[in-house]
Structures are given as C-alpha cells and as structure tokens.
Design an enzyme around this catalytic site. Structure first.
Site, PDB file in Angstrom:
ATOM      1  N   SER A 148       0.835  -1.193   0.000  1.00 34.07           N
ATOM      2  CA  SER A 148       0.000   0.000   0.000  1.00 34.07           C
ATOM      3  C   SER A 148       0.872   1.246   0.000  1.00 34.07           C
ATOM      4  CB  SER A 148      -0.901   0.022   1.239  1.00 34.07           C
ATOM      5  OG  SER A 148      -1.585   1.257   1.372  1.00 34.07           O
ATOM      6  N   TYR A 161      -2.359  -1.094  10.263  1.00 36.72           N
ATOM      7  CA  TYR A 161      -2.426  -1.336   8.816  1.00 36.72           C
ATOM      8  C   TYR A 161      -1.131  -0.882   8.143  1.00 36.72           C
ATOM      9  CZ  TYR A 161      -4.068  -1.229   3.989  1.00 36.72           C
ATOM     10  OH  TYR A 161      -4.204  -1.450   2.638  1.00 36.72           O
TER      11      TYR A 161
END
Length: 257
Positions: A148, A161
């Site tokens: 990401s 995350y």
C-alpha cells in the site's frame, strides 16, 4: 477470452483475496494471459462466480476456499493446486483487511492480531509454502504482494495497517536476496486509493476529494493494479525483484499521507 498475447501460457497462478476488487481483476487477467488460476478467499460464493466467468471466457480456474492467515489452510491451498495443476509458477498475495480505523488508544489487541495475521503473516505463509515447491522443482517463479502507499505514509487510524504493509515491503527485500539466484523474483505492488468495496465502505462522499488530489484526477480501478501485478509475473519484468512499486496515479506526489 482475448488470448492475443498469452504472456503466461501454461503457467499456474495462485491469487488470494480473489473474490472481489483487485484480486478478482487479477484472477481474470492471469487467465486472459494464458495462466491456469487458483482463486483463494474465505468466502466461496464469489470465488465460484468468478471462476464461472473465467471458464465462460475460455480460461481455466479452480476455487480453494481458505483463510490464508492459518498455516494449515495455506498448505491445503498449495496441495490442491499441485493436485490439479502439478506446479506453481506465480503467486499474488492480495488478501488483506483494513481494520476499522480506530486510533491506537481505542484499538483492541484482537484487532492488531487480525490485521497482522491477514496482511503480513498470510503472505509470509503462502510465500514460504510456494517457494518450497518452486525451489524443490528447480523452476523459475514470481511472487507479488499487495502492499500500500500507506507502507511509507499514514493517516490517523492506520497504525497497524501501515505497519503490516511496511512489513511486507521489508519482507520482500529480504526474500528477494534469498531466492534471486534461483531464478525466483518477488515484488510488491503498492496501490494508492483504489475503487474497491473496501474503499466504498467508508462512504461514497470521500471519493471526489480523493480523486481531485491525484495527479491523474481520478482514483484507481482494480484493473489498474491487476495489470501491474500480472506484468510483474511475466518475462517482461525479468530484471525486477525486491521492489515495491507505487501505483497511485500521482496521489502521493504532494506527500504520502
């Protein structure tokens, strides 16, 4: 199915998180390029639907419903792949969860454990299992993980995350050094803001301002990411390994937050 190029003819590809979004797009793209595809996810119904679409278009694919955060389930994915197709050439570790966006002071330990288990341990488990097969068979191979843009940045509420995706980036560099001389490559694709069910769960109203921030003036599509992931498994990317490739339409140019 359009088979004009077939860059992955007769290859076998495992795609996790293949029920929707990026994984669904990638599964179809692998099949379009000639690969036989194993679709993996926790929910069997969407996987079966996607396999039916691939088969109708002339591709070959199977479903293995499994939780990639569990080592026994991962070993079953590999065993069923070998039983059906006899080899593993490509792995796309795409399964992931985002969490609820709680700040660290409000976050439960169970949420931490789940995020790390799915986003980091899962790719580690399948990478390990697939590499054992590839190395034992003395064959080339390619592994791609979905990281990401938040692996190098953050927003409030992404403490775990972001950490899980940064861990993927670091893991990829180390594994690339371990297996590169055996002809096996491993890379990450690092999406920016992508139009997936995970994004839309936050509300449709967030999309226009996010699109306006990107240099290309839009958010990404699952296909934008799938095309890069599949390309990294082709011979066209034969000299790329250990890399985390940002695919964000210029979203992070002003800064990675």
């Amino acid at each position: 199915m359009n088979v004009s190029n077939l860059r992955l003819k007769d290859k076998v590809a495992i795609v996790t998180g293949a029920g929707s979004g990026i994984g669904e797009a990638a599964a179809y793209t692998f099949a379009r390029e000639g690969a036989r595809v194993v679709l993996v996810g926790r929910r069997e119904a969407p996987l079966l639907s996607n396999v039916a679409a691939i088969s109708q278009a002339g591709g070959e694919a199977i479903v293995v419903a499994a939780d990639v955060s569990l080592s026994g389930e991962v070993e079953r994915v590999v065993a069923e792949t070998l039983d059906r197709f006899g080899r593993i050439d490509c792995v796309f570790n795409n399964a992931g969860i985002q969490g609820n966006g709680d700040p660290i002071v409000a976050m439960e330990e169970t949420s931490f454990d789940e995020l790390i288990a799915v986003n980091l341990k899962g790719p580690w488990l399948l990478t390990r299992a697939a590499l054992r097969i590839m190395l034992n068979g003395g064959q080339d191979g390619a592994i791609v993980n979905t990281s990401s843009f938040l692996s190098t940045g953050a927003t409030a509420g992404t403490s775990v995350y972001s950490a899980s995706k940064a861990g993927l980036d670091a893991m990829t560099r180390a594994v690339a050094l371990e297996v590169g001389d055996k002809g096996i490559r491993i890379n990450n694709v690092n999406p920016g803001v992508i139009d997936t069910p995970m994004l839309r769960a936050h509300g449709e109203e967030i999309i226009p301002p996010l699109a306006a921030r990107a240099a290309l003036g839009r958010i990404g599509t699952p296909q934008d990411i799938a095309d890069v992931a599949v390309w990294l498994c082709t011979d066209e990317a034969r000299f790329i390994t250990g890399q985390s490739i940002l695919v964000d339409g210029g979203f992070t140019i002003p800064g990675p937050r």
